[in-house]
Design a protein around this motif. Sequence first.
Motif, PDB file in Angstrom:
ATOM      1  N   SER A   5      -2.804 -25.460  13.421  1.00 43.99           N
ATOM      2  CA  SER A   5      -2.518 -24.274  13.892  1.00 43.99           C
ATOM      3  C   SER A   5      -1.836 -23.350  12.780  1.00 43.99           C
ATOM      4  N   ILE A   6      -2.720 -22.201  12.610  1.00 41.01           N
ATOM      5  CA  ILE A   6      -2.182 -21.201  11.555  1.00 41.01           C
ATOM      6  C   ILE A   6      -0.962 -20.138  12.340  1.00 41.01           C
ATOM      7  N   ASP A   7       0.305 -20.557  12.021  1.00 38.79           N
ATOM      8  CA  ASP A   7       1.472 -20.042  13.085  1.00 38.79           C
ATOM      9  C   ASP A   7       2.214 -18.821  12.253  1.00 38.79           C
ATOM     10  N   TRP A   8       1.875 -18.613  11.007  1.00 35.53           N
ATOM     11  CA  TRP A   8       2.416 -17.529  10.392  1.00 35.53           C
ATOM     12  C   TRP A   8       1.321 -16.617   9.317  1.00 35.53           C
ATOM     13  N   PHE A   9       1.187 -15.478   9.440  1.00 37.56           N
ATOM     14  CA  PHE A   9      -0.092 -14.664   8.657  1.00 37.56           C
ATOM     15  C   PHE A   9       0.485 -13.394   8.764  1.00 37.56           C
ATOM     16  N   CYS A  10       0.722 -12.766   7.655  1.00 35.40           N
ATOM     17  CA  CYS A  10       0.802 -11.246   7.752  1.00 35.40           C
ATOM     18  C   CYS A  10      -0.085 -10.425   6.680  1.00 35.40           C
ATOM     19  N   SER A  11      -0.529  -9.261   7.279  1.00 39.84           N
ATOM     20  CA  SER A  11      -1.613  -8.846   6.676  1.00 39.84           C
ATOM     21  C   SER A  11      -1.396  -6.962   6.550  1.00 39.84           C
ATOM     22  N   PRO A  12      -1.885  -6.310   5.683  1.00 38.91           N
ATOM     23  CA  PRO A  12      -2.386  -6.685   4.375  1.00 38.91           C
ATOM     24  C   PRO A  12      -1.587  -7.476   3.210  1.00 38.91           C
ATOM     25  N   ARG A  13      -0.264  -7.386   3.449  1.00 39.68           N
ATOM     26  CA  ARG A  13       0.662  -7.756   2.509  1.00 39.68           C
ATOM     27  C   ARG A  13       1.711  -8.816   2.799  1.00 39.68           C
ATOM     28  N   PHE A  14       2.194  -9.498   2.228  1.00 38.04           N
ATOM     29  CA  PHE A  14       3.353 -10.443   2.204  1.00 38.04           C
ATOM     30  C   PHE A  14       4.107  -9.940   3.207  1.00 38.04           C
ATOM     31  N   ASP A  15       4.846  -8.525   3.185  1.00 39.22           N
ATOM     32  CA  ASP A  15       5.659  -7.823   3.941  1.00 39.22           C
ATOM     33  C   ASP A  15       5.117  -6.901   4.748  1.00 39.22           C
ATOM     34  N   SER A  16       3.947  -7.296   5.236  1.00 40.63           N
ATOM     35  CA  SER A  16       3.273  -6.339   6.360  1.00 40.63           C
ATOM     36  C   SER A  16       3.583  -7.248   7.693  1.00 40.63           C
ATOM     37  N   PRO A  17       3.678  -6.288   8.890  1.00 38.00           N
ATOM     38  CA  PRO A  17       3.799  -7.132  10.209  1.00 38.00           C
ATOM     39  C   PRO A  17       2.736  -8.369  10.268  1.00 38.00           C
TER      40      PRO A  17
ATOM     41  N   ILE B 266       7.177  -5.437  -2.320  1.00 33.57           N
ATOM     42  CA  ILE B 266       6.545  -6.023  -3.526  1.00 33.57           C
ATOM     43  C   ILE B 266       5.703  -4.876  -4.106  1.00 33.57           C
ATOM     44  N   ASP B 267       5.605  -3.690  -3.411  1.00 31.67           N
ATOM     45  CA  ASP B 267       4.827  -2.605  -4.179  1.00 31.67           C
ATOM     46  C   ASP B 267       5.994  -1.881  -5.066  1.00 31.67           C
ATOM     47  N   GLY B 268       7.268  -2.219  -5.221  1.00 39.70           N
ATOM     48  CA  GLY B 268       8.268  -1.604  -6.080  1.00 39.70           C
ATOM     49  C   GLY B 268       9.058  -0.748  -5.196  1.00 39.70           C
ATOM     50  N   SER B 269       8.698  -0.238  -3.840  1.00 42.23           N
ATOM     51  CA  SER B 269       9.358   0.594  -3.048  1.00 42.23           C
ATOM     52  C   SER B 269      10.846   0.143  -2.614  1.00 42.23           C
ATOM     53  N   SER B 270      11.941   0.894  -2.417  1.00 40.81           N
ATOM     54  CA  SER B 270      13.163   0.261  -2.330  1.00 40.81           C
ATOM     55  C   SER B 270      13.747   0.489  -0.729  1.00 40.81           C
ATOM     56  N   GLU B 271      12.977   0.957   0.083  1.00 39.88           N
ATOM     57  CA  GLU B 271      13.280   0.871   1.420  1.00 39.88           C
ATOM     58  C   GLU B 271      13.083  -0.293   2.103  1.00 39.88           C
ATOM     59  N   LEU B 272      14.050  -0.888   2.487  1.00 38.26           N
ATOM     60  CA  LEU B 272      13.993  -2.308   3.256  1.00 38.26           C
ATOM     61  C   LEU B 272      14.998  -2.243   4.417  1.00 38.26           C
ATOM     62  N   SER B 273      14.936  -1.159   5.223  1.00 36.16           N
ATOM     63  CA  SER B 273      15.828  -1.096   6.356  1.00 36.16           C
ATOM     64  C   SER B 273      15.682  -2.282   7.149  1.00 36.16           C
ATOM     65  N   GLU B 274      16.823  -2.842   7.830  1.00 39.30           N
ATOM     66  CA  GLU B 274      16.817  -4.392   8.651  1.00 39.30           C
ATOM     67  C   GLU B 274      16.888  -4.058  10.032  1.00 39.30           C
TER      68      GLU B 274
ATOM     69  N   ARG C 219      15.348 -11.089  12.227  1.00 41.16           N
ATOM     70  CA  ARG C 219      15.148  -9.914  11.345  1.00 41.16           C
ATOM     71  C   ARG C 219      14.157  -9.990  10.647  1.00 41.16           C
ATOM     72  N   ILE C 220      13.889  -8.512  10.372  1.00 44.65           N
ATOM     73  CA  ILE C 220      12.729  -8.066   9.456  1.00 44.65           C
ATOM     74  C   ILE C 220      13.513  -6.960   8.577  1.00 44.65           C
ATOM     75  N   GLY C 221      12.863  -6.874   7.492  1.00 48.91           N
ATOM     76  CA  GLY C 221      13.859  -6.011   6.402  1.00 48.91           C
ATOM     77  C   GLY C 221      15.097  -6.686   6.022  1.00 48.91           C
ATOM     78  N   ASN C 222      15.763  -6.163   5.175  1.00 56.57           N
ATOM     79  CA  ASN C 222      17.011  -6.737   4.785  1.00 56.57           C
ATOM     80  C   ASN C 222      18.009  -5.904   4.249  1.00 56.57           C
ATOM     81  N   GLY C 223      19.312  -6.077   5.055  1.00 56.78           N
ATOM     82  CA  GLY C 223      20.216  -5.195   4.930  1.00 56.78           C
ATOM     83  C   GLY C 223      20.880  -5.624   3.462  1.00 56.78           C
ATOM     84  N   ALA C 224      20.905  -6.619   3.076  1.00 57.16           N
ATOM     85  CA  ALA C 224      21.486  -6.885   1.786  1.00 57.16           C
ATOM     86  C   ALA C 224      20.900  -5.920   0.468  1.00 57.16           C
ATOM     87  N   ALA C 225      19.824  -5.227   0.797  1.00 59.09           N
ATOM     88  CA  ALA C 225      19.178  -4.713  -0.383  1.00 59.09           C
ATOM     89  C   ALA C 225      20.289  -3.656  -0.969  1.00 59.09           C
ATOM     90  N   GLY C 226      21.100  -3.126  -0.115  1.00 61.51           N
ATOM     91  CA  GLY C 226      22.018  -2.245  -0.824  1.00 61.51           C
ATOM     92  C   GLY C 226      23.139  -2.669  -1.441  1.00 61.51           C
TER      93      GLY C 226
END
Length: 657
Positions: free
Chosen positions: A27-39, A326-334, A350-357
Motif C-alpha cells: 500500500s502507498i499510504d503517504w504521497f503528496c503532490s506536486p511537492r513534498f509540502d503539498s496537500p 522548499i521553494d524558499g517562502s517563509s509562510e508556514l502557518s500551523e 498538524r500541518i504547517g509548523n508554528g515553530a517557524a517564528g
Amino acid sequence: MSDYPLIADHGLIGDLQTAALVATDGSIDWFCSPRFDSPSVFGALLDHARGGYLRVRPTVDVVTSKQLYLPDTAILVTRFMTEDGVGEVVDFMPTSATTAPTSRHRLVRMVRCVRGQITFDVEIAPRFDYGRETHQATVSDDGVVFRGQHTSMAVHLVREPEDERLAEGTVDEEGDVHARLPLTAGMMRGVVVETGATEAHQMRVAAVRELFDETVRFWESWLAQSTYFGRWREMVHRSAITLKLMTYAPTGGLVAAPTAGLPEQIGGERNWDYRYTWVRDASFSVYSLLGLGFREEAAAFAGWLRDRVRDQGADGEGPLQIMYRIDGSSELSEETLEHWEGYRGSSPVRIGNGAAGQLQLDIYGEAIDSIYFADKHGIQTGHPGWLKLVDVLNWLADNWDQPEEGIWETRGGRQDFTYGRLMCWVAFDRGIRLATSHGRPAPVDRWRHERDAVYNQIMERGWSHERQAFVQHYRTDVLDASLLRMSNVGFVSPTDPMWASTLEAMDGELVTDSLVYRYDPDASPDGLRGSEGTFSLCSFAYVDALARAGHVGKARLIFEKMLTYANHLGLYSEEIALTGEQIGNFPQAFTHLALIDAALRLNAILDQTKPALRAQPLSTVPGQRAPVPASTDADGTAATDTTAAQPAAPPDRASSG
C-alpha cells in the motif's frame, strides 16, 4: 489500531520534487503532490479510514512479504510469497531531466509474477487535500481519471493489445476504483499514476521498462560520484540516496522528512510537520555530502542559503528564519486536521509548523560553519554573498546575548541555551577565518571580541561545578545531547578534562545501551505533554564524540548496535521507542546525516589507530580515557598527541586545511 502498519514497515521512493511511502503490504499510504509540502493525495498513514491509499497485493493469503531496494538505486521491490506463486510490485518515480517545478509527477507500479500464477487486487482510493476535497472517477479501457474541484489525477493502465480488458475496474460509491490483475510466470503489467493529468492512456510494457531503465541509470550514475569506500558502505550509500530523495531539486532545499504528523509518542501530542527545509539540517548536509564527494548538492544548498538571507526585520527579527518551505517562502502557518485521527490515534495532526517564528540562535553558527566547510572544499562565496554574510554576523554581534527557544524547538519559553551560545561562537570564529584567509573586508576585531565574550560566558555560566559538565542552559543542571558537538566544532579539545567529565555525565544520564535521549523533559519542562523516545541523531553524535575522545572500541560497538535499529531497508525515523520501534517522522534526514558523519569519522580513525586501541574493553567509559588521535583545537592548530596519527578524513569542522 492494527489497521496501521509500523512506521518502519515502509520504503521511500521519489523524483526529487516529492516522495511516497510504500508499506510492506503493497500500500502507498503517504504521497503528496506536486511537492513534498503539498496537500496529500494518499494519506492513510495518518487516518486509515479517511486518508486514502493505492494498494496492490495478492488476492490470496500472503505467506510472507519482503522489501528490498534494487542495489544502488531508489527503486523499491515488494515481494509477495503465496502458495500459488511469487509476485513482485516494483515501485519508482522517474526523475525529470529538468529541475523546473512541475505539477505532473509519475508514480510507476510494475506488477510482476515471477513464479507460478498470482492475481493481484488493485485498489485506488485517493483523498485529495488531506481528504477535504471530494472526487469523481471515470474508468475506461485506458485507465482511470480522478477529478476533484481543484485536483486531477490519471491512472494509466500498463497492458498489451492482446490483454482483453485484463484489469477491468469498478467504481464504488466513494468514487474509488477496484480492479484485478491475473498474471502467470513471466508476465508484467501495472499502473502509472500521474498527478495533474486529466486523461488516461494505455502504456505498453516496453515503455514502462524504458522508464525503469532510465531511472536505474540515473541513480547508478549519481551514486558513482561517491568517494566513500570504507566500512559500512551499503548503509552509508543508502543514507546518501535517502538524503537525495529528500532534496527538492528546483531549489536545492532538503526537507527534514517527507512526512507530517507521525508521533514521537504513540497516542501523544508531539506530532509535527517536517516537510520543510530547516537551516540547521540543510547546513549539516553540506558536511555529510561533501564528505562523500557530492559537490553539486553542497553547492546547491549554498545557493539556497544565500537566497534566504534577508534584511533585519522589525522587533529584532533576524536575517534568517529557522525553516522555510522548499521553494524558499517563509509562510508556514500551523493548522490542525481535526477530521483525521492521526497515526494509531495520535492527535492532533498538524500541518504547517508554528515553530517557524522561533528565535534559535544556533542556526547562524551551523549556516556559517557549512559555508566555511564548503569554502575549504573549493565552493567559495562570491562578493554579494560575502556582503550578506557580513550583515548576518553584524546582526549576531548585536543580538547573541539573549534568551531563545533552542535547537529542540521547545514550547516552554526562552532560555539562555548553551548550545545556542556555542554555535554563536562558531559563527564568529568561522567568519573571522573566512575574512582573514581571503583578505576580505570585515569588522574582524569586533567579531573577535564577540567570539571571546561568548567563549568566556559559556565557561562561566554553561559549566556546572556540581555536575562537572556543560549543561542545557544557564539556569539548570540538566544535560543536553546537543552539546555532544562541542569537541566536533573545536570549542574544546576531545581530551580536555572538562569534556571528559561531560561525556561521563551524559553516559550516566542520557545514554541507555547505545541509545541517547536529547534531554530529560521531566527535569527540563518543554511545554508539551507526554514523553518521547531516544533521538537517533544524538545516538550517532555520541559515536562521533566517543571516537574523537579516543574510546574507539566503545564507539564502534555503539555504532554497530545503532545499525540494528534501522528498518529492513536501512532507513531511520526520528526516534526509537523503548521497545525498539521507530517513531516520529520517517525517514528523517537528521538521522541519516549523523550516520554518515559517524561512519566517516569512525572509519578514518579505525584505519589509522593502533590495533590495541581498536580492542578497548567494553568497560571503557568516557571518564577513563584511552590514547587518542591528534585532534584540532579551537584555533585550528593540531593538538599534540603522539599516541596515534591524525585521521586523514574527514576533516574537522574547525580544521584549517
